[in-house]
Design a protein around this motif. Structure first.
Motif, PDB file in Angstrom:
ATOM      1  N   CYS A 163     -28.946 -17.704  29.911  1.00  0.00           N
ATOM      2  CA  CYS A 163     -28.610 -16.731  28.857  1.00  0.00           C
ATOM      3  C   CYS A 163     -29.798 -15.895  28.391  1.00  0.00           C
ATOM      4  O   CYS A 163     -29.754 -15.267  27.325  1.00  0.00           O
ATOM      5  CB  CYS A 163     -27.998 -17.462  27.657  1.00  0.00           C
ATOM      6  SG  CYS A 163     -26.447 -18.297  28.054  1.00  0.00           S
ATOM      7  N   ALA A 171     -28.881 -12.220  28.178  1.00  0.00           N
ATOM      8  CA  ALA A 171     -27.788 -12.072  27.217  1.00  0.00           C
ATOM      9  C   ALA A 171     -28.308 -12.147  25.788  1.00  0.00           C
ATOM     10  O   ALA A 171     -27.887 -11.381  24.907  1.00  0.00           O
ATOM     11  CB  ALA A 171     -26.734 -13.154  27.453  1.00  0.00           C
ATOM     12  N   ILE A 212     -20.845 -17.107  23.928  1.00  0.00           N
ATOM     13  CA  ILE A 212     -20.984 -15.659  24.084  1.00  0.00           C
ATOM     14  C   ILE A 212     -19.687 -14.942  23.729  1.00  0.00           C
ATOM     15  O   ILE A 212     -19.695 -13.884  23.099  1.00  0.00           O
ATOM     16  CB  ILE A 212     -21.420 -15.316  25.527  1.00  0.00           C
ATOM     17  CG1 ILE A 212     -22.844 -15.804  25.777  1.00  0.00           C
ATOM     18  CG2 ILE A 212     -21.323 -13.800  25.774  1.00  0.00           C
ATOM     19  CD1 ILE A 212     -23.384 -15.490  27.151  1.00  0.00           C
ATOM     20  N   THR A 235     -19.481 -11.974  20.989  1.00  0.00           N
ATOM     21  CA  THR A 235     -19.056 -10.614  21.339  1.00  0.00           C
ATOM     22  C   THR A 235     -17.787 -10.225  20.564  1.00  0.00           C
ATOM     23  O   THR A 235     -17.610  -9.058  20.213  1.00  0.00           O
ATOM     24  CB  THR A 235     -18.799 -10.475  22.847  1.00  0.00           C
ATOM     25  OG1 THR A 235     -17.874 -11.488  23.277  1.00  0.00           O
ATOM     26  CG2 THR A 235     -20.099 -10.602  23.632  1.00  0.00           C
TER      27      THR A 235
END
Length: 443
Positions: A72, A75, A121, A125
């Motif tokens: 990640c 990200a 995630i 998001t």
């Protein structure tokens, strides 16, 4: 003395000052001014480099998220930038929402969750998308809803990042609109200060401006040499203006010189000396006004020639003049004055077709061959700058526009010039645009 050499730092500083000055000037004078994201030609080297780097980044992100266990790193970097982007969209009184974003996107907590393989995630998001929906302008609603339909994490992060960039641009342009009124109150002083700073660094940078004013002064002096001296002009002015005027005892006022200089901008020939430095930021605007003046001159001349040949009965037919004006304008659109001759050939054909159609509709006899040839020849001859009709129209237009140049003249247009009624609306708009630029620069 030889020109002073400037260091790279000084050149960069001057470039930055000019950039700031230009942006402020553009915001105030251009009501449609908007910041836009930088774009390159699809085939340019810059675009190929940008596309290659972006593809490499997003491909790498997809690989990381597809790994087992997921990596990640990138990200988290994107989530950090998204958080900063959301915070930049907030207004000063959005204190509660600011606290919510700080809590939901706590980067230290996100890093700890990633280290323990517990980073959600999808949940993050989803929160980002919900916040974007609350903050975006109505024009972005559909794009944000489209993001909510994406399921691939890498693609979703990429698209969120793209739309956030658009939202930041929307906010910048909203801020510009909000600041415009405030800037209008202060930009004169700001521009004077910045321009003086630039002049101190480049003291010999007004050569074109001096030449422009000398030419205007010589023209005003020559045109007034037969008139008695103006009582308001004292002899002290002549002592401070060596070389600015001819040997005539009549010294033009500074205002008359400046007004003549501004009007001369509407006659600026291609290839002529460079624009006055004091007007560089408005050169494109003024050249656009010049092109419109040239176009309106041709349109008015065509209509005047046609009405003189066809008479009031035909020209009074409903829609006749409007149709001629429309077709003439279309055929002149986007053409430089050097191409008017070929355009007027086509215009004369279209005018004859419209005349024949209208005569037929009204039940009148068609024009004879000689009369058709005469009308076509008169219209084509308008391409000659020395054409009598074109000259008269040109003088009337420029005389009318000169009212907008005078500091107190923008509200003094009482009688519209004869022969220009068909272009009244367009000419008033051009006058207002021209006057706005000149008024700002005069100040």
């Amino acid at each position: 003395s030889p020109p002073q050499a400037l260091s790279m730092n000084e050149l960069q500083e001057i470039t930055d000052d000019i950039s700031k000055l230009t942006i402020v000037h553009e915001i105030v004078l251009n009501s449609d001014f908007k910041l836009q994201a930088a774009s390159f030609s699809p085939k340019s080297l810059q675009n190929r480099v940008k596309e290659t780097l972006h593809k490499a980044f997003w491909d790498s992100l997809e690989e990381q998220l597809s790994a087992s266990p997921p990596d990640c790193t990138q990200a988290i970097q994107l989530l950090q930038e998204m958080k900063e982007a959301l915070l930049s969209l907030l207004l000063p009184w959005h204190n509660q929402l600011r606290s919510q974003i700080e809590g939901a996107l706590d980067m230290e907590l996100i890093r700890q969750e990633a280290e323990h393989g517990a980073l959600d995630i999808h949940g993050l998001t989803t929160y980002v998308l919900g916040t974007m929906a609350r903050l975006c302008a109505p024009i972005r609603d559909e794009e944000v809803r489209g993001l909510q339909r994406l399921t691939d994490p890498a693609q979703l992060l990429r698209e969120i990042f793209r739309v956030l960039g658009l939202m930041k641009m929307d906010m910048l342009n909203f801020t510009i609109q909000s600041l415009r009124t405030h800037l209008q109150d202060h930009t004169i002083q700001y521009e004077r200060k910045k321009f003086q700073e630039l002049l101190d660094k480049l003291p010999s940078s007004l050569d074109c401006t001096r030449e422009w004013l000398r030419k205007a002064a010589a023209e005003v002096s020559a045109s007034s040499s037969q008139l008695p001296p103006h009582p308001a002009i004292g002899g002290s002015l002549a002592a401070h203006s060596p070389g600015a005027v001819s040997s005539s005892t009549t010294v033009p006022s500074l205002m008359s010189v400046l007004n003549r200089g501004y009007m001369n901008l509407l006659c600026w020939e291609p290839g002529q000396k460079e624009y006055p430095e004091t007007l560089f930021m408005d050169q494109a605007r003024l050249q656009d006004v010049q092109a419109q003046v040239n176009q309106l001159t041709i349109i008015a001349a065509v209509l005047l020639v046609t009405s003189g040949m066809c008479g009031s009965t035909l020209c009074g037919s409903p829609g006749f003049v409007a149709r001629l004006k429309r077709v003439t304008k279309v055929l002149l659109e986007g053409l430089s004055c050097t191409r008017y001759e070929e355009a007027l050939e086509d215009i004369s054909d279209q005018v004859l077709q419209e005349v024949s159609r209208t005569l037929s509709q009204l039940g009148y006899a068609a024009f004879t061959t000689d009369k058709c040839a005469s009308l076509k020849g008169q219209i084509k001859s308008i391409a000659d700058k020395g054409n009598a009709v074109r000259h008269v129209i040109d003088q009337r237009i420029r005389s009318f526009l000169s009212l907008f140049v005078s500091p107190d003249g923008q509200n003094s247009q009482k009688d519209f010039p004869k022969g220009l009624d068909p272009i009244q609306e367009e000419l008033l708009e051009v006058g207002r645009r021209f006057g706005s630029v000149i008024h700002h620069n005069r100040q």
